[in-house]
Design a protein around this motif. Structure first.
Motif, short mmCIF file in Angstrom:
data_model
loop_
_atom_site.label_atom_id
_atom_site.label_comp_id
_atom_site.label_asym_id
_atom_site.label_seq_id
_atom_site.Cartn_x
_atom_site.Cartn_y
_atom_site.Cartn_z
N TYR A 139 -6.11 -6.69 3.48
CA TYR A 139 -6.41 -7.49 2.56
C TYR A 139 -8.15 -7.48 2.11
CZ TYR A 139 -2.09 -9.97 1.33
OH TYR A 139 -0.79 -10.14 0.97
N GLY A 140 -8.80 -7.39 3.21
CA GLY A 140 -10.36 -7.42 3.21
C GLY A 140 -10.74 -6.25 2.57
N ILE A 141 -10.04 -5.09 2.70
CA ILE A 141 -10.30 -3.69 2.28
C ILE A 141 -10.05 -3.63 0.59
CG2 ILE A 141 -9.62 -1.23 2.05
CD1 ILE A 141 -9.51 -1.33 4.97
N ARG A 142 -8.88 -4.42 0.22
CA ARG A 142 -8.55 -4.24 -1.23
C ARG A 142 -9.45 -5.15 -1.75
NH1 ARG A 142 -2.69 -5.87 -3.37
NH2 ARG A 142 -3.40 -7.85 -3.00
N ALA A 143 -10.04 -6.43 -1.23
CA ALA A 143 -10.97 -7.05 -1.95
C ALA A 143 -12.40 -6.54 -2.10
CB ALA A 143 -10.97 -8.51 -1.04
N PHE A 144 -12.65 -5.81 -1.20
CA PHE A 144 -14.05 -4.93 -1.21
C PHE A 144 -13.87 -4.12 -2.51
CE2 PHE A 144 -16.73 -1.31 -0.28
CZ PHE A 144 -17.75 -1.87 0.14
N LEU A 145 -12.90 -3.15 -2.55
CA LEU A 145 -12.74 -2.28 -3.59
C LEU A 145 -12.68 -2.77 -4.81
CD1 LEU A 145 -10.11 0.11 -1.78
CD2 LEU A 145 -12.68 0.57 -1.88
N TYR A 146 -11.94 -4.01 -5.09
CA TYR A 146 -11.76 -4.52 -6.44
C TYR A 146 -13.46 -5.19 -6.81
CZ TYR A 146 -7.32 -3.61 -8.07
OH TYR A 146 -6.15 -3.15 -8.51
N PHE A 147 -14.08 -5.46 -5.72
CA PHE A 147 -15.25 -6.22 -5.96
C PHE A 147 -16.41 -5.00 -6.51
CE2 PHE A 147 -19.38 -8.06 -4.16
CZ PHE A 147 -19.46 -8.87 -5.26
N SER A 152 -9.39 6.36 7.04
CA SER A 152 -9.74 7.45 6.81
C SER A 152 -9.87 7.74 5.22
CB SER A 152 -8.88 8.36 7.55
OG SER A 152 -9.19 9.88 7.29
N LYS A 153 -9.00 7.25 4.63
CA LYS A 153 -8.96 7.64 2.91
C LYS A 153 -10.04 6.97 2.39
CE LYS A 153 -6.34 9.75 1.18
NZ LYS A 153 -6.43 11.08 0.84
N PHE A 154 -10.17 5.60 2.96
CA PHE A 154 -11.45 4.72 2.40
C PHE A 154 -12.66 5.49 2.82
CE2 PHE A 154 -15.00 1.91 3.28
CZ PHE A 154 -14.97 0.82 2.28
N ARG A 155 -12.97 5.95 3.74
CA ARG A 155 -14.01 7.01 4.24
C ARG A 155 -14.30 8.07 3.18
NH1 ARG A 155 -14.06 10.14 9.58
NH2 ARG A 155 -12.16 10.85 8.63
N GLU A 156 -13.35 8.93 3.08
CA GLU A 156 -13.28 10.10 2.44
C GLU A 156 -13.41 10.07 0.79
OE1 GLU A 156 -9.86 12.02 3.75
OE2 GLU A 156 -10.40 12.08 5.91
N LYS A 157 -12.63 8.79 0.16
CA LYS A 157 -12.91 8.90 -1.11
C LYS A 157 -13.89 7.59 -1.84
CE LYS A 157 -9.22 11.33 -2.33
NZ LYS A 157 -9.56 12.58 -3.13
N GLN A 167 -2.92 2.70 -1.49
CA GLN A 167 -2.34 2.74 -0.12
C GLN A 167 -2.48 1.45 0.58
OE1 GLN A 167 -3.68 6.29 1.56
NE2 GLN A 167 -3.83 7.34 -0.47
N ALA A 168 -3.59 0.82 -0.04
CA ALA A 168 -3.70 -0.63 0.46
C ALA A 168 -2.39 -1.38 0.19
CB ALA A 168 -4.95 -1.44 0.13
N ASN A 169 -2.05 -1.46 -1.47
CA ASN A 169 -0.75 -2.09 -1.76
C ASN A 169 0.43 -1.88 -1.05
OD1 ASN A 169 -2.67 -3.08 -3.47
ND2 ASN A 169 -2.03 -1.59 -5.20
N ASP A 220 -7.33 -12.43 -2.41
CA ASP A 220 -7.45 -11.54 -1.03
C ASP A 220 -8.37 -11.88 0.00
OD1 ASP A 220 -5.40 -9.95 -2.37
OD2 ASP A 220 -6.59 -8.31 -2.69
N LEU A 221 -9.54 -12.46 -0.41
CA LEU A 221 -10.48 -12.79 0.74
C LEU A 221 -9.54 -13.99 1.29
CD1 LEU A 221 -13.90 -12.76 -1.07
CD2 LEU A 221 -13.36 -11.58 0.95
N GLN A 222 -9.08 -14.94 0.57
CA GLN A 222 -8.76 -16.11 1.32
C GLN A 222 -7.28 -15.54 2.28
OE1 GLN A 222 -9.36 -19.34 1.39
NE2 GLN A 222 -8.06 -19.05 3.29
N ALA A 223 -6.71 -14.57 1.87
CA ALA A 223 -5.46 -14.19 2.77
C ALA A 223 -5.90 -13.28 4.04
CB ALA A 223 -4.43 -12.98 1.67
N SER A 224 -7.04 -12.66 3.63
CA SER A 224 -7.70 -11.79 4.96
C SER A 224 -8.30 -12.91 5.80
CB SER A 224 -8.78 -10.95 4.40
OG SER A 224 -9.50 -10.25 5.27
N GLU A 225 -9.04 -14.04 5.37
CA GLU A 225 -9.59 -14.87 6.20
C GLU A 225 -8.40 -15.71 6.98
OE1 GLU A 225 -12.93 -18.53 6.12
OE2 GLU A 225 -12.46 -17.41 4.22
N THR A 226 -7.49 -15.93 6.31
CA THR A 226 -6.43 -16.73 7.02
C THR A 226 -5.63 -15.94 8.07
OG1 THR A 226 -5.86 -18.16 4.82
CG2 THR A 226 -4.09 -17.76 6.45
#
Length: 528
Positions: A136-144, A49-54, A110-112, A187-193
């Motif tokens: 982990y996928g969301i955090r990777a996306f935001l940092y990208f 929800s926060k991802f959407r709103e922010k 909040q992901a952290n 983070d991508l690797q952590a998410s994929e794993t």
């Protein structure tokens, strides 16, 4: 996703939609909270929800308006209110348009917290891994997004347990783009794993939660970016290609819809083409928090007197155009007249053209506004509500990113490009007209500026860029499509300067965090 509202109302998740309020997080951070799967699920719903709103509007701003779709001053009686600095590429240290890094750090914080707490929890292992794959996928996306927008940025993997988070007051310098990329890849690797082989969605239909497919789409983008801009070359392009091919192989879950307009239909959410979308819903959240209508669509009364291409009054076309907004992103008319073949069904499903009738009875194109994301007319309402979902990744994106990876590798993207074109033109027209089939229609760019392609830019990459332009307009991708292909494309087809392809940091953030430095190219602009 209606659960989001319920969780917000009972205070389990995050309460503010216009400002960050970490008061609930202060209690949620307590280990007494992190005991059950239900608690983790509530937090995860709140995170999305926060991802959407922010982030949803920031994703659009970072990814599109600096490119070549928008032009000049607003039509339909509106004023741009400084937004023209994006498509004019006249951003500076005083006029940044986007401030506070697009609020992305608020979601990263909040992901952290979720990563920290879930990693140490005892719970069903497969469920735990799925949650970790998401976060982990969301955090990777935001940092990208931050990496592509600012280059060097602050790396923050801790979390705040106080009542607020102000990264400007952390007095922390930015890390190098190389270090940021390393965090993204890790983070991508952590998410994929964590996801493993699980390509499933929540309840098999909730495509507005992050998933394994979203991670692999992001992996394709990230590795192509690293390959092009950070020295990774063919090895990274191959990794990107393999990741995207894996998504393409999930034919039981993904595919192109026959009708392009149905991809975005309010009544057809969670369709097979959607890989990851930002959910909007009645009594929950409007697309971009109502910014859509306040920037993209004209007021209904303004449309009186204008006609469609067949001479029908737009104001009497039924519920399709009952909108009430303000246009502050004027679409370049050349996009409509030069970028689309008249037989391309995406033309009228993407843009609504408004014509004026001249004294001799002929029609003259006056202005354009999006036909995507018109919203829906709720029962009893006089104007439409902006409740469409906003796609971040869809299957056509997978095909054309895969085509781009092949173009980087010198391979033939004919299959992927033609699959998208066949849907756009319809199978009968496509089969009967070889001129619209790849490798045709790629010798010169039909960009909004009508510039021809330099000889060394012609070929597969040019075809991919042109197809992505037609396919994803208003979906927040064009600026980074051009940048990914190579900065020569940005300089050829936008107003950008080579030294200012990133975003400036607003002065308030720089003042609060003395350890931060202005983005290169904007250090001493003094508002120029």
């Amino acid at each position: 996703m209606k659960k989001i509202l319920a969780y917000l109302m009972v205070g389990i998740a995050f309460t503010g939609c216009n400002s960050l309020d970490l008061e609930p997080i202060s209690s949620i951070a307590d280990n007494k909270y992190w005991q059950t799967e239900a608690q983790v699920d509530a937090f995860n719903v709140g995170l999305h929800s926060k991802f959407r709103e922010k982030c949803s509007y920031s994703i659009f701003l970072f990814g599109e308006p600096r490119a070549d779709y928008y032009f000049g001053e607003s039509t339909f009686g509106s004023v741009t209110q400084g937004n023209e600095r994006m498509w004019n590429n006249s951003l500076n240290d005083v006029n940044t348009v986007v401030s506070n890094f697009g609020n992305l750090y608020e979601v990263i914080n909040q992901a952290n917290l979720m990563i920290n707490k879930v990693e140490g929890m005892s719970m069903n292992e497969s469920t735990k891994k799925y949650y970790l794959g998401e976060v982990y996928g969301i955090r990777a996306f935001l940092y990208f997004q931050l990496l592509r927008s600012y280059g060097d940025v602050v790396i923050w993997t801790d979390f705040s347990e106080g009542s607020s988070l102000d990264l400007g007051n952390l007095a922390r310098p930015a890390s190098s783009a190389a270090d940021v990329m390393k965090l993204i890849v890790d983070d991508l690797q952590a998410s994929e794993t964590a996801f493993g082989d699980n390509y499933g969605f929540r309840n098999d239909s909730q495509r507005y939660f992050w998933s394994k497919a979203a991670t692999m789409m992001l992996k394709g983008e990230v590795y192509m970016w690293r390959g092009k801009h950070m020295g990774g070359g063919n090895e990274d392009y191959t990794t990107a290609k393999n990741a995207l091919q894996e998504v393409r192989n999930q034919t039981d879950k993904f595919g192109l819809l026959e009708d392009f307009s149905e991809v975005f239909s309010y009544d057809n959410k969670n369709n097979k083409e959607i890989i990851f979308a930002i959910r909007n819903a009645r009594d929950e959240y409007n697309m971009w928090g109502d910014v859509t209508y306040n920037n993209m669509f004209p007021q209904q009364n303004i449309l009186f007197g204008y006609m469609d291409e067949n001479g029908n009054p737009i104001s009497s076309l039924g519920d399709k155009v009952k909108v009430n907004g303000t246009i502050r992103y004027p679409v370049n008319k050349d996009v409509y007249t030069k970028c689309f073949n008249d037989n391309d069904t995406r033309k009228r499903s993407t843009l609504q053209a408004a014509y004026e009738k001249k004294e001799d009875g002929t029609l003259s194109l006056y202005g354009l506004y999006p036909a995507k994301f018109l919203g829906t007319l709720l029962d009893g309402a006089d104007t439409r509500s902006p409740l469409d979902d906003y796609p971040v990744y869809r299957y056509a994106d997978c095909l054309l990113l895969l085509a781009q990876a092949k173009a980087f590798l010198g391979e033939d993207p004919v299959e992927e490009i033609n699959a998208v074109r066949k849907r756009a033109y319809g199978e009968d027209y496509f089969n009967a007209h070889p001129e619209v089939q790849y490798p045709n229609d790629n010798d010169a760019a039909l960009y909004a500026d009508n510039k021809s392609v330099k000889p060394d830019n012609a070929g597969a990459m040019e075809a991919v860029l042109k197809e992505r332009m037609r396919e994803f307009m208003v979906e927040g991708k064009r600026w980074y499509d051009l940048r990914l292909a190579g900065d020569e494309y940005v300089l050829e087809h936008t107003t950008a300067e080579a030294t200012r392809l990133l975003w400036p940091i607003d002065k308030n953030t720089l003042t609060n965090n003395s350890a931060l430095k202005q983005t290169p190219g904007y250090e001493s602009s003094g508002g120029k």
